[in-house]
Design a protein around this motif. Structure first.
Motif, PDB file in Angstrom:
ATOM      1  N   PHE A 129       0.844  -1.189   0.000  1.00  0.00           N
ATOM      2  CA  PHE A 129       0.000   0.000   0.000  1.00  0.00           C
ATOM      3  C   PHE A 129       0.876   1.235   0.000  1.00  0.00           C
ATOM      4  O   PHE A 129       1.866   1.321   0.726  1.00  0.00           O
ATOM      5  N   ASP A 130       0.498   2.199  -0.832  1.00  0.00           N
ATOM      6  CA  ASP A 130       1.151   3.498  -0.875  1.00  0.00           C
ATOM      7  C   ASP A 130       0.066   4.564  -0.944  1.00  0.00           C
ATOM      8  O   ASP A 130      -0.716   4.592  -1.900  1.00  0.00           O
ATOM      9  N   LEU A 131      -0.007   5.408   0.075  1.00  0.00           N
ATOM     10  CA  LEU A 131      -1.087   6.388   0.155  1.00  0.00           C
ATOM     11  C   LEU A 131      -1.065   7.346  -1.024  1.00  0.00           C
ATOM     12  O   LEU A 131      -2.116   7.693  -1.575  1.00  0.00           O
ATOM     13  N   GLY A 132       0.132   7.764  -1.435  1.00  0.00           N
ATOM     14  CA  GLY A 132       0.216   8.673  -2.572  1.00  0.00           C
ATOM     15  C   GLY A 132      -0.396   8.080  -3.823  1.00  0.00           C
ATOM     16  O   GLY A 132      -1.107   8.756  -4.578  1.00  0.00           O
ATOM     17  N   THR A 133      -0.148   6.803  -4.027  1.00  0.00           N
ATOM     18  CA  THR A 133      -0.738   6.116  -5.176  1.00  0.00           C
ATOM     19  C   THR A 133      -2.241   5.946  -5.004  1.00  0.00           C
ATOM     20  O   THR A 133      -3.015   6.097  -5.952  1.00  0.00           O
ATOM     21  N   ALA A 134      -2.668   5.645  -3.775  1.00  0.00           N
ATOM     22  CA  ALA A 134      -4.079   5.385  -3.515  1.00  0.00           C
ATOM     23  C   ALA A 134      -4.971   6.591  -3.778  1.00  0.00           C
ATOM     24  O   ALA A 134      -6.144   6.436  -4.107  1.00  0.00           O
ATOM     25  N   VAL A 135      -4.423   7.791  -3.624  1.00  0.00           N
ATOM     26  CA  VAL A 135      -5.236   8.997  -3.829  1.00  0.00           C
ATOM     27  C   VAL A 135      -4.967   9.645  -5.183  1.00  0.00           C
ATOM     28  O   VAL A 135      -5.506  10.713  -5.482  1.00  0.00           O
ATOM     29  N   ILE A 204     -14.276  -5.632  16.985  1.00  0.00           N
ATOM     30  CA  ILE A 204     -14.050  -4.741  15.845  1.00  0.00           C
ATOM     31  C   ILE A 204     -12.635  -4.882  15.305  1.00  0.00           C
ATOM     32  O   ILE A 204     -11.657  -4.932  16.058  1.00  0.00           O
ATOM     33  N   HIS A 205     -12.541  -4.933  13.981  1.00  0.00           N
ATOM     34  CA  HIS A 205     -11.253  -4.970  13.279  1.00  0.00           C
ATOM     35  C   HIS A 205     -10.830  -3.533  12.975  1.00  0.00           C
ATOM     36  O   HIS A 205     -11.618  -2.748  12.452  1.00  0.00           O
ATOM     37  N   PRO A 206      -9.590  -3.158  13.266  1.00  0.00           N
ATOM     38  CA  PRO A 206      -9.118  -1.813  12.901  1.00  0.00           C
ATOM     39  C   PRO A 206      -9.163  -1.603  11.387  1.00  0.00           C
ATOM     40  O   PRO A 206      -9.122  -2.556  10.605  1.00  0.00           O
ATOM     41  N   ASP A 207      -9.231  -0.347  10.978  1.00  0.00           N
ATOM     42  CA  ASP A 207      -9.281  -0.012   9.554  1.00  0.00           C
ATOM     43  C   ASP A 207      -7.937  -0.305   8.892  1.00  0.00           C
ATOM     44  O   ASP A 207      -6.891   0.113   9.382  1.00  0.00           O
ATOM     45  N   ASP A 208      -7.996  -1.002   7.780  1.00  0.00           N
ATOM     46  CA  ASP A 208      -6.790  -1.392   7.045  1.00  0.00           C
ATOM     47  C   ASP A 208      -6.912  -0.923   5.595  1.00  0.00           C
ATOM     48  O   ASP A 208      -7.790  -1.424   4.875  1.00  0.00           O
ATOM     49  N   PRO A 209      -6.090   0.016   5.170  1.00  0.00           N
ATOM     50  CA  PRO A 209      -5.008   0.671   5.881  1.00  0.00           C
ATOM     51  C   PRO A 209      -5.525   1.742   6.843  1.00  0.00           C
ATOM     52  O   PRO A 209      -6.575   2.350   6.595  1.00  0.00           O
ATOM     53  N   PRO A 210      -4.768   2.002   7.920  1.00  0.00           N
ATOM     54  CA  PRO A 210      -5.203   2.960   8.927  1.00  0.00           C
ATOM     55  C   PRO A 210      -4.819   4.403   8.552  1.00  0.00           C
ATOM     56  O   PRO A 210      -3.918   5.005   9.139  1.00  0.00           O
ATOM     57  N   VAL A 211      -5.516   4.942   7.575  1.00  0.00           N
ATOM     58  CA  VAL A 211      -5.280   6.312   7.113  1.00  0.00           C
ATOM     59  C   VAL A 211      -6.545   7.137   7.364  1.00  0.00           C
ATOM     60  O   VAL A 211      -7.627   6.577   7.548  1.00  0.00           O
ATOM     61  N   PRO A 212      -6.454   8.460   7.398  1.00  0.00           N
ATOM     62  CA  PRO A 212      -7.608   9.286   7.779  1.00  0.00           C
ATOM     63  C   PRO A 212      -8.831   9.133   6.893  1.00  0.00           C
ATOM     64  O   PRO A 212      -9.961   9.085   7.388  1.00  0.00           O
ATOM     65  N   THR A 213      -8.638   9.050   5.595  1.00  0.00           N
ATOM     66  CA  THR A 213      -9.795   8.963   4.701  1.00  0.00           C
ATOM     67  C   THR A 213      -9.375   8.391   3.356  1.00  0.00           C
ATOM     68  O   THR A 213      -8.235   8.576   2.919  1.00  0.00           O
ATOM     69  N   LEU A 214     -10.278   7.693   2.713  1.00  0.00           N
ATOM     70  CA  LEU A 214     -10.098   7.212   1.347  1.00  0.00           C
ATOM     71  C   LEU A 214     -11.450   7.265   0.656  1.00  0.00           C
ATOM     72  O   LEU A 214     -12.480   6.908   1.253  1.00  0.00           O
ATOM     73  N   GLY A 215     -11.474   7.708  -0.567  1.00  0.00           N
ATOM     74  CA  GLY A 215     -12.708   7.740  -1.329  1.00  0.00           C
ATOM     75  C   GLY A 215     -13.799   8.595  -0.723  1.00  0.00           C
ATOM     76  O   GLY A 215     -14.985   8.329  -0.934  1.00  0.00           O
ATOM     77  N   GLY A 216     -13.412   9.609   0.049  1.00  0.00           N
ATOM     78  CA  GLY A 216     -14.395  10.495   0.653  1.00  0.00           C
ATOM     79  C   GLY A 216     -15.035   9.952   1.922  1.00  0.00           C
ATOM     80  O   GLY A 216     -15.939  10.579   2.485  1.00  0.00           O
ATOM     81  N   ILE A 217     -14.576   8.804   2.410  1.00  0.00           N
ATOM     82  CA  ILE A 217     -15.141   8.178   3.600  1.00  0.00           C
ATOM     83  C   ILE A 217     -14.069   8.124   4.686  1.00  0.00           C
ATOM     84  O   ILE A 217     -12.998   7.546   4.489  1.00  0.00           O
TER      85      ILE A 217
END
Length: 363
Positions: A129-135, A204-217
């Motif tokens: 996972f790469d956040l820069g690529t994901a957004v 509860i399962h933690p959010d994976d990846p644990p980043v502030p937001t993706l796709g507006g959610i």
């Protein structure tokens, strides 16, 4: 502590035999393929448990209900109260069927990866996972998003067909962080009393990846502090964490993993553990073999023992070895054996320490 086999949709005879051959006594089933568009009924849940028991094993837990059961509840949309009533019915039926743990997530977009063909030790396939690529909009068509309602396959196992390329699904709404927290509180207020009555722990399962937001959610369960906030949101003995150490490692490496164990273990709030790891932390990481990631697995198992945890552990994701199956028999067998050895070694050390303390007391 004990190891179970998990991460499959259907406990086939082959998978149950595989578990027994690995020396395991139980399994966990992930989003089982059961009838029901809105909820699961008691008869089918009892049949699932008995299917496992006929294979000589115990059904320790179910991980995840279909996301369609409570999508509106996560997003805070009209119709969520009807969904929550069906979730309550499902929880009640899980308890009546003799299944004590139900894992879930509160992340509408689910697991996201930017690559599934990374190379680990010896060329083993690992996800990344790469956040820069994901957004990056230019990458949207290749982004990999886990499908919580994965299609039925002949083998009944989680594999690459559980990820879909093509960008984030259009959920028709954007949700801020505080809105998501409000939605989670509303969810817990609705379902925790039902879980208490049914004798079911909701993990509860933690959010994976644990980043502030993706796709507006917004993704709210992205730190150890966030998990602690979630635990106090609606205090209940039925609330627990499905401690995915890989996801916590993504948050902050070994220090975050040990902090989570120390905070939730003594409070008996760890329902069960996913023992996997990654190299690197957000915004960039890749999955790895145990022992080659951010944390020392032996130190982690010791910490779990010292925290009082006495539940089950499963491998979760594993690198794909040469000649492996879609589900990853070879990678999972390696991980299971590794974890079994860690448990055995720390158990022996704990027993020796107890006997030494007893000897000193007698002297």
């Amino acid at each position: 502590m004990r190891v179970v086999l998990g991460q499959f949709h259907e406990p086939t005879e082959e998978l149950l035999l595989f578990a027994r051959q690995l020396g395991l006594s139980g399994v966990q089933v992930n989003t089982p393929w059961l009838p029901g568009e809105r909820r699961w009924e008691l008869r089918e849940l009892i049949a699932l448990r008995r299917q496992v028991e006929r294979g000589g094993l115990t059904l320790e837990a179910i991980e995840n209900i279909p996301q369609s059961f409570y999508q509106r509840a996560m997003l805070g949309l009209p119709g969520r109260d009807e969904e929550l009533e069906n979730v309550r019915r499902t929880i009640s039926n899980v308890g009546r069927a003799g299944i004590g743990i139900l894992g879930y997530h509160f992340c509408p977009l689910g697991v996201v990866r930017t690559g599934m063909d990374g190379r680990g030790r010896g060329g083993a396939e690992v996800t990344s996972f790469d956040l820069g690529t994901a957004v990056d909009p230019a990458f949207a068509g290749r982004l990999l998003v886990a499908r919580r309602n994965a299609p039925r396959s002949e083998a009944g196992r989680l594999g690459k067909d559980d990820f879909a390329a093509g960008g984030y699904p259009d959920l028709g709404v954007e949700v801020s962080e505080e809105q998501m927290w409000d939605n989670y509180r509303y969810f817990l207020e609705a379902v925790l009393p039902a879980a208490e009555e049914a004798g079911v722990r909701l993990a509860i399962h933690p959010d994976d990846p644990p980043v502030p937001t993706l796709g507006g959610i917004a993704r709210i369960i992205r730190s150890v502090d966030a998990l602690a906030r979630a635990a106090e949101l609606v205090p209940s003995r039925a609330w627990a964490v499905e401690l995915c150490l890989g996801t916590v490692s993504e948050m902050g490496g070994e220090s975050a993993v040990l902090e989570a164990i120390q905070r939730f273990g003594p409070r008996d709030q760890i329902a069960y553990v996913h023992l996997r790891d990654v190299r690197g932390t957000v915004p960039t990481f890749e999955e790895s073999f145990l022992g080659e990631g951010n944390y020392d697995p032996l130190r982690v198992i010791r910490a779990l023992r010292e925290s009082g945890f006495d539940g089950f552990i499963l491998d979760d994701h594993t690198p794909r070895l040469v000649g492996d199956s879609e589900w990853g028999h070879r990678g999972r067998a390696h991980a299971v054996g590794y974890i079994q050895a860690l448990i055995h070694a720390t158990e022996a050390a704990t027993q020796a320490s107890t006997e030494a303390d007893a000897g000193l007391a007698t002297a």
